[in-house]
Scaffold this motif. Structure first.
Motif, PDB file in Angstrom:
ATOM      1  N   LEU A   1      13.540  14.361  -4.417  1.00 14.26           N
ATOM      2  CA  LEU A   1      13.171  13.101  -3.782  1.00 14.26           C
ATOM      3  C   LEU A   1      11.711  12.804  -4.076  1.00 14.26           C
ATOM      4  O   LEU A   1      10.809  13.475  -3.577  1.00 14.26           O
ATOM      5  CB  LEU A   1      13.401  13.170  -2.269  1.00 14.26           C
ATOM      6  N   GLY A   2      11.492  11.820  -4.933  1.00 14.60           N
ATOM      7  CA  GLY A   2      10.134  11.438  -5.290  1.00 14.60           C
ATOM      8  C   GLY A   2       9.737  10.129  -4.624  1.00 14.60           C
ATOM      9  O   GLY A   2      10.419   9.629  -3.722  1.00 14.60           O
ATOM     10  N   PHE A   3       8.636   9.566  -5.079  1.00 12.36           N
ATOM     11  CA  PHE A   3       8.102   8.340  -4.496  1.00 12.36           C
ATOM     12  C   PHE A   3       7.767   7.366  -5.619  1.00 12.36           C
ATOM     13  O   PHE A   3       6.888   7.628  -6.440  1.00 12.36           O
ATOM     14  CB  PHE A   3       6.860   8.661  -3.670  1.00 12.36           C
ATOM     15  N   GLY A   4       8.478   6.243  -5.659  1.00 11.10           N
ATOM     16  CA  GLY A   4       8.171   5.178  -6.602  1.00 11.10           C
ATOM     17  C   GLY A   4       7.148   4.234  -6.004  1.00 11.10           C
ATOM     18  O   GLY A   4       7.387   3.638  -4.941  1.00 11.10           O
ATOM     19  N   THR A   5       6.013   4.084  -6.663  1.00  4.63           N
ATOM     20  CA  THR A   5       4.878   3.406  -6.026  1.00  4.63           C
ATOM     21  C   THR A   5       4.708   1.948  -6.432  1.00  4.63           C
ATOM     22  O   THR A   5       3.639   1.383  -6.243  1.00  4.63           O
ATOM     23  CB  THR A   5       3.564   4.170  -6.324  1.00  4.63           C
ATOM     24  N   ALA A   6       5.751   1.312  -6.939  1.00  4.76           N
ATOM     25  CA  ALA A   6       5.647  -0.125  -7.237  1.00  4.76           C
ATOM     26  C   ALA A   6       5.197  -0.936  -6.031  1.00  4.76           C
ATOM     27  O   ALA A   6       4.341  -1.832  -6.167  1.00  4.76           O
ATOM     28  CB  ALA A   6       6.975  -0.651  -7.775  1.00  4.76           C
ATOM     29  N   PRO A   7       5.704  -0.670  -4.816  1.00  7.32           N
ATOM     30  CA  PRO A   7       5.249  -1.461  -3.668  1.00  7.32           C
ATOM     31  C   PRO A   7       3.747  -1.389  -3.420  1.00  7.32           C
ATOM     32  O   PRO A   7       3.165  -2.331  -2.861  1.00  7.32           O
ATOM     33  CB  PRO A   7       6.033  -0.861  -2.493  1.00  7.32           C
ATOM     34  N   LEU A   8       3.111  -0.286  -3.828  1.00 10.64           N
ATOM     35  CA  LEU A   8       1.669  -0.157  -3.621  1.00 10.64           C
ATOM     36  C   LEU A   8       0.871  -1.134  -4.476  1.00 10.64           C
ATOM     37  O   LEU A   8      -0.326  -1.317  -4.258  1.00 10.64           O
ATOM     38  CB  LEU A   8       1.208   1.273  -3.913  1.00 10.64           C
ATOM     39  N   GLY A   9       1.529  -1.766  -5.439  1.00 11.48           N
ATOM     40  CA  GLY A   9       0.876  -2.804  -6.241  1.00 11.48           C
ATOM     41  C   GLY A   9       0.957  -4.172  -5.601  1.00 11.48           C
ATOM     42  O   GLY A   9       0.780  -5.186  -6.269  1.00 11.48           O
ATOM     43  N   ASN A  10       1.214  -4.189  -4.295  1.00 13.97           N
ATOM     44  CA  ASN A  10       1.372  -5.433  -3.526  1.00 13.97           C
ATOM     45  C   ASN A  10       2.613  -6.209  -3.976  1.00 13.97           C
ATOM     46  O   ASN A  10       2.577  -7.431  -4.145  1.00 13.97           O
ATOM     47  CB  ASN A  10       0.122  -6.319  -3.609  1.00 13.97           C
ATOM     48  N   MET A  11       3.707  -5.500  -4.147  1.00 13.04           N
ATOM     49  CA  MET A  11       4.959  -6.141  -4.513  1.00 13.04           C
ATOM     50  C   MET A  11       5.498  -6.931  -3.318  1.00 13.04           C
ATOM     51  O   MET A  11       5.677  -6.378  -2.239  1.00 13.04           O
ATOM     52  CB  MET A  11       5.982  -5.089  -4.957  1.00 13.04           C
ATOM     53  N   PHE A  12       5.693  -8.201  -3.524  1.00  8.32           N
ATOM     54  CA  PHE A  12       6.232  -9.135  -2.534  1.00  8.32           C
ATOM     55  C   PHE A  12       5.258  -9.508  -1.418  1.00  8.32           C
ATOM     56  O   PHE A  12       5.415 -10.551  -0.783  1.00  8.32           O
ATOM     57  CB  PHE A  12       7.526  -8.607  -1.887  1.00  8.32           C
ATOM     58  N   ARG A  13       4.257  -8.655  -1.112  1.00 11.90           N
ATOM     59  CA  ARG A  13       3.350  -8.987  -0.018  1.00 11.90           C
ATOM     60  C   ARG A  13       1.995  -8.319  -0.243  1.00 11.90           C
ATOM     61  O   ARG A  13       1.875  -7.393  -1.038  1.00 11.90           O
ATOM     62  CB  ARG A  13       3.923  -8.562   1.333  1.00 11.90           C
ATOM     63  N   ASN A  14       0.985  -8.806   0.485  1.00 10.93           N
ATOM     64  CA  ASN A  14      -0.362  -8.259   0.400  1.00 10.93           C
ATOM     65  C   ASN A  14      -0.477  -7.088   1.376  1.00 10.93           C
ATOM     66  O   ASN A  14      -0.578  -7.282   2.585  1.00 10.93           O
ATOM     67  CB  ASN A  14      -1.390  -9.341   0.730  1.00 10.93           C
ATOM     68  N   ILE A  15      -0.451  -5.867   0.867  1.00 10.54           N
ATOM     69  CA  ILE A  15      -0.430  -4.673   1.702  1.00 10.54           C
ATOM     70  C   ILE A  15      -1.863  -4.228   2.007  1.00 10.54           C
ATOM     71  O   ILE A  15      -2.659  -4.028   1.086  1.00 10.54           O
ATOM     72  CB  ILE A  15       0.324  -3.535   0.988  1.00 10.54           C
ATOM     73  N   PRO A  16      -2.218  -4.051   3.274  1.00 12.90           N
ATOM     74  CA  PRO A  16      -3.564  -3.575   3.605  1.00 12.90           C
ATOM     75  C   PRO A  16      -3.824  -2.204   2.978  1.00 12.90           C
ATOM     76  O   PRO A  16      -2.920  -1.382   2.867  1.00 12.90           O
ATOM     77  CB  PRO A  16      -3.542  -3.493   5.135  1.00 12.90           C
ATOM     78  N   GLU A  17      -5.060  -1.975   2.603  1.00 12.95           N
ATOM     79  CA  GLU A  17      -5.426  -0.717   1.949  1.00 12.95           C
ATOM     80  C   GLU A  17      -5.084   0.485   2.826  1.00 12.95           C
ATOM     81  O   GLU A  17      -4.552   1.488   2.336  1.00 12.95           O
ATOM     82  CB  GLU A  17      -6.916  -0.729   1.618  1.00 12.95           C
ATOM     83  N   ALA A  18      -5.381   0.411   4.105  1.00 11.46           N
ATOM     84  CA  ALA A  18      -5.112   1.543   4.994  1.00 11.46           C
ATOM     85  C   ALA A  18      -3.620   1.852   5.060  1.00 11.46           C
ATOM     86  O   ALA A  18      -3.212   3.024   5.119  1.00 11.46           O
ATOM     87  CB  ALA A  18      -5.650   1.241   6.393  1.00 11.46           C
ATOM     88  N   GLU A  19      -2.802   0.819   5.031  1.00  7.12           N
ATOM     89  CA  GLU A  19      -1.353   1.013   5.085  1.00  7.12           C
ATOM     90  C   GLU A  19      -0.849   1.667   3.805  1.00  7.12           C
ATOM     91  O   GLU A  19       0.010   2.558   3.843  1.00  7.12           O
ATOM     92  CB  GLU A  19      -0.659  -0.328   5.294  1.00  7.12           C
ATOM     93  N   ALA A  20      -1.401   1.252   2.675  1.00  3.26           N
ATOM     94  CA  ALA A  20      -1.009   1.854   1.401  1.00  3.26           C
ATOM     95  C   ALA A  20      -1.362   3.338   1.365  1.00  3.26           C
ATOM     96  O   ALA A  20      -0.540   4.173   0.951  1.00  3.26           O
ATOM     97  CB  ALA A  20      -1.693   1.110   0.250  1.00  3.26           C
ATOM     98  N   GLN A  21      -2.572   3.661   1.792  1.00  2.98           N
ATOM     99  CA  GLN A  21      -2.993   5.059   1.780  1.00  2.98           C
ATOM    100  C   GLN A  21      -2.166   5.891   2.765  1.00  2.98           C
ATOM    101  O   GLN A  21      -1.780   7.027   2.483  1.00  2.98           O
ATOM    102  CB  GLN A  21      -4.481   5.164   2.127  1.00  2.98           C
ATOM    103  N   ALA A  22      -1.865   5.324   3.918  1.00  2.72           N
ATOM    104  CA  ALA A  22      -1.068   6.034   4.910  1.00  2.72           C
ATOM    105  C   ALA A  22       0.346   6.301   4.398  1.00  2.72           C
ATOM    106  O   ALA A  22       0.967   7.318   4.748  1.00  2.72           O
ATOM    107  CB  ALA A  22      -1.012   5.232   6.205  1.00  2.72           C
TER     108      ALA A  22
END
Length: 339
Positions: free
Chosen positions: A12-33
């Motif tokens: 079970l790995g982690f695909g990090t496409a969402p961390l590129g702000n996919m579909f929405r503007n993700i706060p930095e703290a949320e991405a790191q968390a």
């Protein structure tokens, strides 16, 4: 050594496409968390790409993983797109089926380039963004997108003479451990498996082997991959989110027929007390050609859901019910025997 071995057992790995702000503007703290949550739940395989937010995903992932020893995790990224210093309107950068996918990402312009020189430059740039001195796996990215039309074979030929040879040399020199294609079409993988001079270690297949969409991959790809000892990492096990409570399929709003099929699956899952996320993950991992699955997430709580979904006990009657309703292919491997 198999691809699964090179992934150090990280099923079970982690695909990090969402961390590129996919579909929405993700706060930095949320991405790191979110990356921290993946680590805390035992995830040790992380996949990224320059395409994800024009480097934003790699930057965020590099920041988070810099707090850990490099030998403790497996890292993959992709080549095929170069990030330029030139800026553009991010909301208009993506074509075809991926229109607006990373409109909240960085504004750097990207160009498609599968040549040898571009491959080396892309790797060098990714290493800087990821704050690391080495990559474990490199995937040749999106070589057969729909928006390429009939031109995708010319991109493939450029990659065959460029990226494939460079990555083969880097593997032989011990610079990387493995390489392959990272695509959401089965055709380029099948073509690569037939190439005598390009011995890929495995492939990242996104969206084409899921509970919702798997018939095409089962026809030829999965048997051929097993025959050639080229295992598959499955991306997009939730089919762009529709199997995890989202509204997207194939990076767009899901059409009515897909929504209806998913509702039928969910209804069956509810009757058996099964979560649809658990069914989606465990279905993928049941195929012997699959080395790992890498769902994406942009919130820490989603990571916990994925970890729980992998361990959830699913009764054999659920799988039998899906098959009787023709919601899974008759020849699809299932997580239980003799179903």
């Amino acid at each position: 050594m198999s691809l699964k071995d090179k992934l150090a057992g990280s099923v079970l790995g982690f695909g990090t496409a969402p961390l590129g702000n996919m579909f929405r503007n993700i706060p930095e703290a949320e991405a790191q968390a979110t990356v921290d949550a993946a680590w805390d739940h035992g995830v040790r395989y992380f996949d990224s790409a320059p395409f994800y937010g024009a480097g934003l995903s790699e930057i965020r992932l590099g920041d988070a993983l810099s707090r850990h020893k490099r030998d403790e995790y497996v890292l993959s990224t992709k080549v095929g797109r170069l990030i330029l210093d030139e800026l553009e309107d991010a909301s208009a950068r993506d074509l075809g089926e991926k229109g607006g996918l990373f409109e909240h990402g960085r504004a750097n312009k990207m160009v498609n380039d599968y040549s040898a020189d571009a491959t080396l430059r892309s790797i060098e740039d990714s290493l800087k963004r990821l704050k690391t001195d080495r990559l474990d796996i490199v995937w040749v990215h999106d070589i057969a997108q729909d928006f390429y039309g009939d031109e995708w074979l010319s991109y493939f030929e450029t990659a065959r003479k460029g990226a494939f040879r460079v990555l083969t040399r880097l593997r032989e020199e011990g610079v990387i451990k493995a390489w392959g294609l990272g695509v959401n079409k089965v055709e380029p993988i099948e073509l690569t498996l037939d190439l005598a001079e390009a011995q890929a270690d495995g492939f990242l297949l996104a969206g084409r082997y899921s509970l919702l969409d798997h018939e095409r991959a089962l026809q030829r790809l999965m048997p051929k991959a097993i025959e050639r000892n080229a295992e598959i990492v499955v991306g997009g096990p939730y089919s762009s989110g529709i199997l995890a409570g989202g509204a997207h399929f194939e990076y767009q709003k899901a059409p009515p027929e897909i929504i209806a099929k998913v509702e039928q699956m969910k209804s069956t899952a509810q009757r058996h007390g099964v979560s649809i996320k658990a069914a989606a993950l465990q279905f993928v991992l049941a195929n012997p050609a699959v080395a790992a699955v890498i769902p994406g997430a942009s919130r820490p709580e989603r990571i916990a859901e994925d970890a729980a979904a992998r361990k959830e006990v699913i009764p054999a009657d659920f799988w039998r019910d899906l098959r009787e309703q023709h919601l899974v292919a008759a020849n699809a491997p299932l997580p239980v025997d003799n179903v």
